[in-house]
Design a protein around this motif. Structure first.
Motif, PDB file in Angstrom:
ATOM      1  N   GLY A   1      21.024   4.828  10.337  1.00  0.00           N
ATOM      2  CA  GLY A   1      21.222   3.576  11.062  1.00  0.00           C
ATOM      3  C   GLY A   1      21.775   2.490  10.161  1.00  0.00           C
ATOM      4  N   LYS A   2      22.191   1.408  10.793  1.00  0.00           N
ATOM      5  CA  LYS A   2      22.603   0.203  10.049  1.00  0.00           C
ATOM      6  C   LYS A   2      22.138  -0.973  10.896  1.00  0.00           C
ATOM      7  N   ASP A   3      20.818  -0.976  11.183  1.00  0.00           N
ATOM      8  CA  ASP A   3      20.274  -1.911  12.171  1.00  0.00           C
ATOM      9  C   ASP A   3      20.490  -3.366  11.765  1.00  0.00           C
ATOM     10  N   PRO A   4      21.111  -4.160  12.661  1.00  0.00           N
ATOM     11  CA  PRO A   4      21.276  -5.577  12.348  1.00  0.00           C
ATOM     12  C   PRO A   4      20.102  -6.416  12.866  1.00  0.00           C
ATOM     13  N   ALA A   5      19.798  -7.482  12.129  1.00  0.00           N
ATOM     14  CA  ALA A   5      18.917  -8.529  12.656  1.00  0.00           C
ATOM     15  C   ALA A   5      19.830  -9.700  12.962  1.00  0.00           C
ATOM     16  N   ILE A   6      19.928 -10.045  14.238  1.00  0.00           N
ATOM     17  CA  ILE A   6      20.787 -11.161  14.650  1.00  0.00           C
ATOM     18  C   ILE A   6      19.906 -12.407  14.744  1.00  0.00           C
ATOM     19  N   VAL A   7      20.231 -13.415  13.953  1.00  0.00           N
ATOM     20  CA  VAL A   7      19.403 -14.632  13.949  1.00  0.00           C
ATOM     21  C   VAL A   7      20.238 -15.779  14.504  1.00  0.00           C
TER      22      VAL A   7
ATOM     23  N   GLU B   1      27.329 -16.158  18.753  1.00  0.00           N
ATOM     24  CA  GLU B   1      26.806 -14.895  19.295  1.00  0.00           C
ATOM     25  C   GLU B   1      27.897 -13.840  19.420  1.00  0.00           C
ATOM     26  N   GLU B   2      29.066 -14.311  19.869  1.00  0.00           N
ATOM     27  CA  GLU B   2      30.176 -13.370  20.072  1.00  0.00           C
ATOM     28  C   GLU B   2      30.503 -12.648  18.772  1.00  0.00           C
ATOM     29  N   GLU B   3      30.566 -13.409  17.699  1.00  0.00           N
ATOM     30  CA  GLU B   3      30.898 -12.772  16.415  1.00  0.00           C
ATOM     31  C   GLU B   3      29.767 -11.835  15.974  1.00  0.00           C
ATOM     32  N   ALA B   4      28.527 -12.235  16.254  1.00  0.00           N
ATOM     33  CA  ALA B   4      27.391 -11.368  15.882  1.00  0.00           C
ATOM     34  C   ALA B   4      27.482 -10.039  16.640  1.00  0.00           C
TER      35      ALA B   4
ATOM     36  N   ILE C   1      16.938  -9.203  17.721  1.00  0.00           N
ATOM     37  CA  ILE C   1      17.520 -10.517  18.027  1.00  0.00           C
ATOM     38  C   ILE C   1      16.420 -11.558  17.859  1.00  0.00           C
ATOM     39  N   PHE C   2      16.708 -12.579  17.074  1.00  0.00           N
ATOM     40  CA  PHE C   2      15.741 -13.658  16.894  1.00  0.00           C
ATOM     41  C   PHE C   2      16.279 -14.923  17.559  1.00  0.00           C
ATOM     42  N   THR C   3      15.588 -15.375  18.601  1.00  0.00           N
ATOM     43  CA  THR C   3      15.969 -16.578  19.338  1.00  0.00           C
ATOM     44  C   THR C   3      14.779 -17.003  20.185  1.00  0.00           C
ATOM     45  N   ARG C   4      14.740 -18.299  20.556  1.00  0.00           N
ATOM     46  CA  ARG C   4      13.679 -18.740  21.474  1.00  0.00           C
ATOM     47  C   ARG C   4      14.152 -18.646  22.924  1.00  0.00           C
ATOM     48  N   ASP C   5      15.437 -18.330  23.098  1.00  0.00           N
ATOM     49  CA  ASP C   5      16.021 -18.312  24.438  1.00  0.00           C
ATOM     50  C   ASP C   5      16.054 -16.869  24.967  1.00  0.00           C
ATOM     51  N   VAL C   6      15.061 -16.556  25.784  1.00  0.00           N
ATOM     52  CA  VAL C   6      14.922 -15.167  26.244  1.00  0.00           C
ATOM     53  C   VAL C   6      16.136 -14.732  27.072  1.00  0.00           C
ATOM     54  N   GLN C   7      16.655 -15.658  27.895  1.00  0.00           N
ATOM     55  CA  GLN C   7      17.807 -15.288  28.735  1.00  0.00           C
ATOM     56  C   GLN C   7      18.985 -14.870  27.869  1.00  0.00           C
ATOM     57  N   SER C   8      19.231 -15.666  26.839  1.00  0.00           N
ATOM     58  CA  SER C   8      20.383 -15.329  25.995  1.00  0.00           C
ATOM     59  C   SER C   8      20.105 -14.041  25.210  1.00  0.00           C
ATOM     60  N   ALA C   9      18.837 -13.840  24.812  1.00  0.00           N
ATOM     61  CA  ALA C   9      18.494 -12.588  24.116  1.00  0.00           C
ATOM     62  C   ALA C   9      18.764 -11.387  25.020  1.00  0.00           C
ATOM     63  N   LEU C  10      18.375 -11.511  26.289  1.00  0.00           N
ATOM     64  CA  LEU C  10      18.571 -10.388  27.202  1.00  0.00           C
ATOM     65  C   LEU C  10      20.065 -10.116  27.415  1.00  0.00           C
TER      66      LEU C  10
ATOM     67  N   ASN D   1      12.693 -10.705  18.775  1.00  0.00           N
ATOM     68  CA  ASN D   1      11.835 -11.452  17.860  1.00  0.00           C
ATOM     69  C   ASN D   1      10.859 -10.587  17.068  1.00  0.00           C
ATOM     70  N   ARG D   2      11.230  -9.336  16.884  1.00  0.00           N
ATOM     71  CA  ARG D   2      10.430  -8.440  16.035  1.00  0.00           C
ATOM     72  C   ARG D   2      11.365  -7.548  15.230  1.00  0.00           C
ATOM     73  N   ARG D   3      10.818  -6.943  14.192  1.00  0.00           N
ATOM     74  CA  ARG D   3      11.616  -6.059  13.355  1.00  0.00           C
ATOM     75  C   ARG D   3      11.969  -4.773  14.111  1.00  0.00           C
ATOM     76  N   THR D   4      12.969  -4.088  13.632  1.00  0.00           N
ATOM     77  CA  THR D   4      13.327  -2.797  14.220  1.00  0.00           C
ATOM     78  C   THR D   4      12.320  -1.749  13.736  1.00  0.00           C
ATOM     79  N   GLU D   5      11.895  -0.885  14.639  1.00  0.00           N
ATOM     80  CA  GLU D   5      10.951   0.186  14.276  1.00  0.00           C
ATOM     81  C   GLU D   5      10.831   1.182  15.415  1.00  0.00           C
ATOM     82  N   ARG D   6      10.360   2.381  15.057  1.00  0.00           N
ATOM     83  CA  ARG D   6      10.275   3.469  16.033  1.00  0.00           C
ATOM     84  C   ARG D   6       9.090   3.304  16.987  1.00  0.00           C
ATOM     85  N   GLY D   7       7.944   2.911  16.444  1.00  0.00           N
ATOM     86  CA  GLY D   7       6.724   2.911  17.238  1.00  0.00           C
ATOM     87  C   GLY D   7       6.654   1.783  18.229  1.00  0.00           C
TER      88      GLY D   7
END
Ligand code: NAP
Ligand code: G3H
Length: 462
Positions: free
Chosen positions: A241-247, A379-382, A397-406, A420-426
């Motif tokens: 993987g190359k998981d991104p964290a988008i802030v 966001e577009e560039e992210a 995705i880290f944001t307080r705006d749930v609509q935009s996160a979705l 708003n959490r790290r990437t993980e399997r469990g």
């Protein structure tokens, strides 16, 4: 045991110690293991489901009884801290129990013919779920027990038998987990562990005509090679993987930094789901980087025996790869925020700012403790950066705006998105999958069970 009298020494990755040795089985012996699994399969499938579940419950108990011993070997073989190794055993026992429960609920189906136009009246299809036969399970070094158990348990509950090829570095831990199963009362031939280098015995196993399903976790190159060898059978691949964290600009930066540091650096970044790049909105890049730097500074670097967070990588080749990625990025103009120190195979946690698309570290999976930061306008560039990767495992995705996160989550080409959490399997009963070069098929307890059975249709006519 192997008749070849050849053994492989397992070297500890963090101190000069031969942890033990395992048989280097020959290609013929690998083939015999498949035939042994095949011979045992029909009898095993005939064992009542509640008894198969009973074996799994007993296995989980035995794993817990042997936890200290197995954890010691996980630590010595793969350099994971003792606490993390114990957590791996605990997680495996939970997974085995849940698999037993979920497997008991796997029912069949009944379809009435008269639902379809033109069907003869009184036709009914009974759809049973039957085992595939012999499942070949191949696991990687970073979870030698958990990623073995997560393949073996769903195979056994559904009446398949298994050939397990554990990672060479991690074989002893996997063999101990297999011993736990045998102590729990597993009949002969139901689980067959084959040790030896994948490069030597992998092809015999993956192309064997008696293997009916392959469940593999490991590197993308190995996964592709296995796909080419497999004999028109279901192949489940969990790869890199190359998981991104988008802030985003409105993110809770303290929370984001905490999750990113933990996501990127636990087990020194040797997780397929590690956060492997940060895509941060330019206006909050400076404060986020400072918070990340502080978080990284607090990580303990050293030996797994001292509960360090950052420990030596699995081998010199792995450490060289990470060093080279860092060096090249710095040569090409990346800014070092912290790290870039090396002591043998121990790489200090490294944060790079100003990473651009020309740099390999922006695209390749380091499988080590280096985190590139890429500043984006919006966001577009992210999203563009995230989707340009050959990998598609997870994203945060880290944001307080749930609509935009979705809305962003919908457009990300990955198996799972974490808000708003790290990437993980469990947790391990969630579906877990990668797309593009990150995998094929779906795991997670329920999905793994479903992958290891097929429909058997019997049509009745009244
Ligand atoms: P790897 O080198 O691909 O090895 C994985 C397993 O495949 C080992 O048991 C290995 O045996 C075996 N193998 C090697 N060559 C083979 C062949 N030709 N045929 C059949 N089996 C073969 O991966 P790794 O270094 O252990 O793990 C690191 C990689 O796995 C990373 O890319 C990581 O992202 C990925 N990974 C992905 C996930 C996920 O769930 N997506 C989880 C963990 C790791 P030997 O040890 O004997 O070589
Ligand atoms: O390395 C790949 C594993 O599947 C990751 O599992 O997210 O629980 O560390 P994890």
């Amino acid at each position: 045991m192997s008749n070849s009298s050849r053994y492989i020494d397992i070297h500890c990755p963090y101190k000069p110690l031969v942890v033990g040795r395992v048989p280097a089985m020959t290609a013929d012996e690998a083939g015999s293991a498949v035939l042994s699994a095949e011979r045992a399969q029909k009898l095993w499938a005939a064992v009542p489901l509640h008894e198969r579940a009973g074996l799994l419950y007993a296995w989980a108990d035995e794993l817990q009884r042997m936890a200290d011993e197995i954890a010691e070997f996980i630590m010595l073989e793969v350099g994971k801290s003792r606490a993390a190794a114990l957590a791996e055993i605990e997680r495996s026992a939970d997974l085995v129990r849940h698999t037993a429960e979920e497997g008991r609920r796997l029912g069949g189906e009944l379809i009435r013919g008269d639902a379809y136009p033109g069907s003869k009246p009184g036709k009914t299809a009974l759809i049973d779920k039957v085992p595939l036969g012999v499942v070949l399970a191949i696991s990687p070094f970073n979870y030698p027990v958990n990623l073995s158990v997560s393949k073996v348990a769903p195979a056994l509950i559904t009446g398949n038998t298994v050939v397990l090829k554990p990672p060479t570095q991690g074989s002893i831990s996997a063999l101990l987990a297999a011993r736990a199963l045998h102590r729990a009362g597993c009949p002969p031939g139901v689980l067959n562990v084959v040790t030896g280098r994948g490069a030597d015995i992998g092809d015999v196993l993956t192309s064997h005509t008696s293997v009916r399903c392959i469940s593999f976790t490991g590197g993308t190159a190995t996964g592709r090679a296995i796909c080419r060898k497999a004999n028109m059978i279901p192949v489940i691949l969990e790869l890199g993987g190359k998981d991104p964290a988008i802030v985003l600009e409105d993110a809770d930066l303290q929370l984001a930094a905490r999750e990113i540091v933990s996501g990127a650096f636990s087990y020194s970044g040797q997780r397929c789901t590690a956060i492997k790049r940060v895509l941060v909105a330019e206006p909050v890049a400076e404060p986020l980087i400072e918070l990340l730097r502080c978080g990284i500074e607090r990580l303990r670097v050293g030996s797994p025996e001292e509960q360090a967070d950052i420990t030596p990588l699995i081998d010199t080749q792995a450490a060289d790869k990470v060093s080279n990625l860092i060096r090249e990025a710095l040569d090409e103009g990346a800014r070092l925020i912290i790290g870039n120190r090396r002591d043998g195979n121990l790489i200090y946690p490294t944060l790079l700012d100003g990473v651009t698309e020309r740099m390999r570290v922006a695209w390749e999976e380091p499988f080590g403790p280096v985190l590139p930061v890429i500043r984006v306008r919006d966001e577009e560039e992210a999203i563009r950066w995230a989707n340009a990767s050959e990998f598609g495992l997870q994203a945060s995705i880290f944001t307080r705006d749930v609509q935009s996160a979705l809305a962003i989550a919908k457009r990300l080409e990955v198996g799972s998105v974490q808000l708003n959490r790290r990437t993980e399997r469990g947790p391990d009963h969630f579906p877990f999958l990668g797309i593009k070069s990150s995998g094929l098929g779906v795991q997670g307890i329920r999905r793994s069970i479903e992958t290891m059975v097929r429909d058997k249709v019997t049509v009745l006519q009244e």
